[in-house]
Scaffold this motif. Structure first.
Motif, PDB file in Angstrom:
ATOM      1  N   ASP A  21       1.439  -9.852  -6.526  1.00 51.04           N
ATOM      2  CA  ASP A  21       0.807 -11.135  -6.201  1.00 51.04           C
ATOM      3  C   ASP A  21      -0.684 -11.095  -6.518  1.00 51.04           C
ATOM      4  OD1 ASP A  21       2.851 -12.913  -4.833  1.00 51.04           O
ATOM      5  OD2 ASP A  21       3.106 -11.063  -3.717  1.00 51.04           O
ATOM      6  N   THR A  27     -12.039  -1.974  -4.413  1.00 52.05           N
ATOM      7  CA  THR A  27     -13.319  -2.269  -3.769  1.00 52.05           C
ATOM      8  C   THR A  27     -14.228  -1.044  -3.939  1.00 52.05           C
ATOM      9  OG1 THR A  27     -12.226  -3.687  -2.136  1.00 52.05           O
ATOM     10  CG2 THR A  27     -14.410  -2.841  -1.564  1.00 52.05           C
ATOM     11  N   ASP A  49      -4.566  -2.819   5.964  1.00 53.74           N
ATOM     12  CA  ASP A  49      -5.047  -3.316   4.675  1.00 53.74           C
ATOM     13  C   ASP A  49      -3.830  -3.837   3.910  1.00 53.74           C
ATOM     14  OD1 ASP A  49      -6.764  -3.926   2.574  1.00 53.74           O
ATOM     15  OD2 ASP A  49      -6.552  -1.945   1.661  1.00 53.74           O
ATOM     16  N   GLY A  51      -2.154  -4.871   0.788  1.00 52.16           N
ATOM     17  CA  GLY A  51      -2.397  -4.604  -0.629  1.00 52.16           C
ATOM     18  C   GLY A  51      -3.452  -3.513  -0.711  1.00 52.16           C
ATOM     19  N   ASP A  72       1.458  -1.506   0.219  1.00 52.11           N
ATOM     20  CA  ASP A  72       1.347  -1.932  -1.174  1.00 52.11           C
ATOM     21  C   ASP A  72       2.756  -1.962  -1.746  1.00 52.11           C
ATOM     22  OD1 ASP A  72      -1.388  -1.919  -3.190  1.00 52.11           O
ATOM     23  OD2 ASP A  72       0.607  -2.035  -4.132  1.00 52.11           O
ATOM     24  N   LEU A 101       3.540  -7.353   1.239  1.00 50.62           N
ATOM     25  CA  LEU A 101       2.567  -7.687   2.295  1.00 50.62           C
ATOM     26  C   LEU A 101       2.941  -8.947   3.056  1.00 50.62           C
ATOM     27  CD1 LEU A 101       0.411 -10.134   1.262  1.00 50.62           C
ATOM     28  CD2 LEU A 101      -0.283  -8.304  -0.255  1.00 50.62           C
TER      29      LEU A 101
HETATM   30  C1  LIG Z   1      -7.186  -6.043  -5.692  1.00 54.31           C
HETATM   31  S1  LIG Z   1      -6.151  -4.665  -5.192  1.00 54.31           S
HETATM   32  C2  LIG Z   1      -6.980  -4.162  -3.686  1.00 54.31           C
HETATM   33  C3  LIG Z   1      -6.822  -2.689  -3.358  1.00 54.31           C
HETATM   34  C4  LIG Z   1      -7.583  -2.230  -2.103  1.00 54.31           C
HETATM   35  N1  LIG Z   1      -7.255  -3.042  -0.950  1.00 54.31           N
HETATM   36  C5  LIG Z   1      -9.060  -2.258  -2.341  1.00 54.31           C
HETATM   37  O1  LIG Z   1      -9.739  -3.160  -1.795  1.00 54.31           O
HETATM   38  O2  LIG Z   1      -9.549  -1.394  -3.102  1.00 54.31           O
HETATM   39  C6  LIG Z   1      -4.686  -5.542  -4.614  1.00 54.31           C
HETATM   40  C7  LIG Z   1      -3.511  -4.657  -4.309  1.00 54.31           C
HETATM   41  O3  LIG Z   1      -2.468  -5.474  -3.794  1.00 54.31           O
HETATM   42  C8  LIG Z   1      -1.233  -4.960  -4.220  1.00 54.31           C
HETATM   43  N2  LIG Z   1      -0.231  -6.033  -4.124  1.00 54.31           N
HETATM   44  C9  LIG Z   1      -0.088  -7.112  -4.906  1.00 54.31           C
HETATM   45  N3  LIG Z   1       0.921  -7.883  -4.484  1.00 54.31           N
HETATM   46  C10 LIG Z   1       1.421  -7.288  -3.383  1.00 54.31           C
HETATM   47  C11 LIG Z   1       2.471  -7.602  -2.475  1.00 54.31           C
HETATM   48  N4  LIG Z   1       3.212  -8.697  -2.603  1.00 54.31           N
HETATM   49  N5  LIG Z   1       2.708  -6.774  -1.452  1.00 54.31           N
HETATM   50  C12 LIG Z   1       1.972  -5.637  -1.296  1.00 54.31           C
HETATM   51  N6  LIG Z   1       0.974  -5.286  -2.126  1.00 54.31           N
HETATM   52  C13 LIG Z   1       0.688  -6.100  -3.150  1.00 54.31           C
HETATM   53  C14 LIG Z   1      -1.493  -4.475  -5.633  1.00 54.31           C
HETATM   54  O4  LIG Z   1      -0.545  -3.503  -6.028  1.00 54.31           O
HETATM   55  C15 LIG Z   1      -2.914  -3.922  -5.501  1.00 54.31           C
HETATM   56  O5  LIG Z   1      -2.890  -2.542  -5.254  1.00 54.31           O
END
Ligand SMILES: C[S@@+](CC[C@H](N)C(=O)[O-])C[C@H]1O[C@@H](n2cnc3c(N)ncnc32)[C@H](O)[C@@H]1O
Length: 176
Positions: A21, A27, A49, A51, A72, A101
């Motif tokens: 998604d 970050t 957290d 994702g 995740d 999530l």
């Molecule tokens: C922009 S990254 C942020 C990573 C971390 N929270 C950070 O701030 O460094 C978004 C994360 O959300 C995960 N993600 C995307 N869709 C998801 C879902 N439906 N359920 C769980 N995780 C998801 C992706 O795999 C990715 O690792």
């Protein structure tokens, strides 16, 4: 927003591995610490957290003594995060689940962190506002959460935005 609208917004394959998604962006470490500062994270907190990527926010929260869970949907990210927790000896405080999530149970959280994208936050708004307990702090990197007005917005010198919400004691009644 009801479950059918959320499913329609996410598309038919959402939540499965390989169907993210939000993309994997991380970050920066100094911003991770600012997110935890903005949340006022204390050792007695339980952070989620949504994702979690490589687990950096969860690991930073565990280093501060808080229980922290990262979810995740991408198994590679979860494996990386678990290895990092083991390397640092943080496995007791930092846990990770491969999970969509939108399925994560939020009721235990006292702090929720997000770095997703705007439309996903919008789809999550009702879930967050109706399931999180009063006093729970939500910090998002870069994106607001639909129509929910943040209590604070911080702009960093690098022009990144952090937002803070505190769940109010009045129940959330918006039926959209
Ligand atoms: C922009 S990254 C942020 C990573 C971390 N929270 C950070 O701030 O460094 C978004 C994360 O959300 C995960 N993600 C995307 N869709 C998801 C879902 N439906 N359920 C769980 N995780 C998801 C992706 O795999 C990715 O690792």
């Amino acid at each position: 927003m009801d479950e059918a609208a959320i499913r329609a917004g996410r598309g038919p394959f959402a939540g499965q591995p390989g169907q993210l998604d939000a993309p994997f962006w991380s970050t920066p470490p100094e911003l991770v610490e600012q997110m935890l500062d903005l949340a006022g994270l204390r050792p007695e907190d339980r952070l989620i957290d949504l994702g979690c990527g490589d687990g950096r926010i969860v690991l930073a929260a565990a280093r501060r003594g808080a229980q922290a869970l990262g979810v995740d949907v991408d198994p590679q990210r979860v494996a990386e995060a678990r290895s990092a927790a083991a390397r640092e000896g943080l496995g007791r405080l930092a846990t990770f689940r491969q999970e969509d999530l939108f399925e994560t149970s939020l009721e235990e959280a006292t702090v929720v962190t997000l770095y997703l994208i705007g439309y996903v936050n919008r789809l999550l708004e009702k879930r967050l506002r109706s399931r999180l307990h009063p006093g729970c702090r939500v910090v998002s990197h870069a994106f607001g959460i639909g129509s929910w007005q943040p209590e604070r917005t911080v702009e960093t010198p690098e022009r990144r935005r952090l937002y803070l919400w505190v769940v109010p004691s009045a129940p959330y009644s918006n039926s959209r």
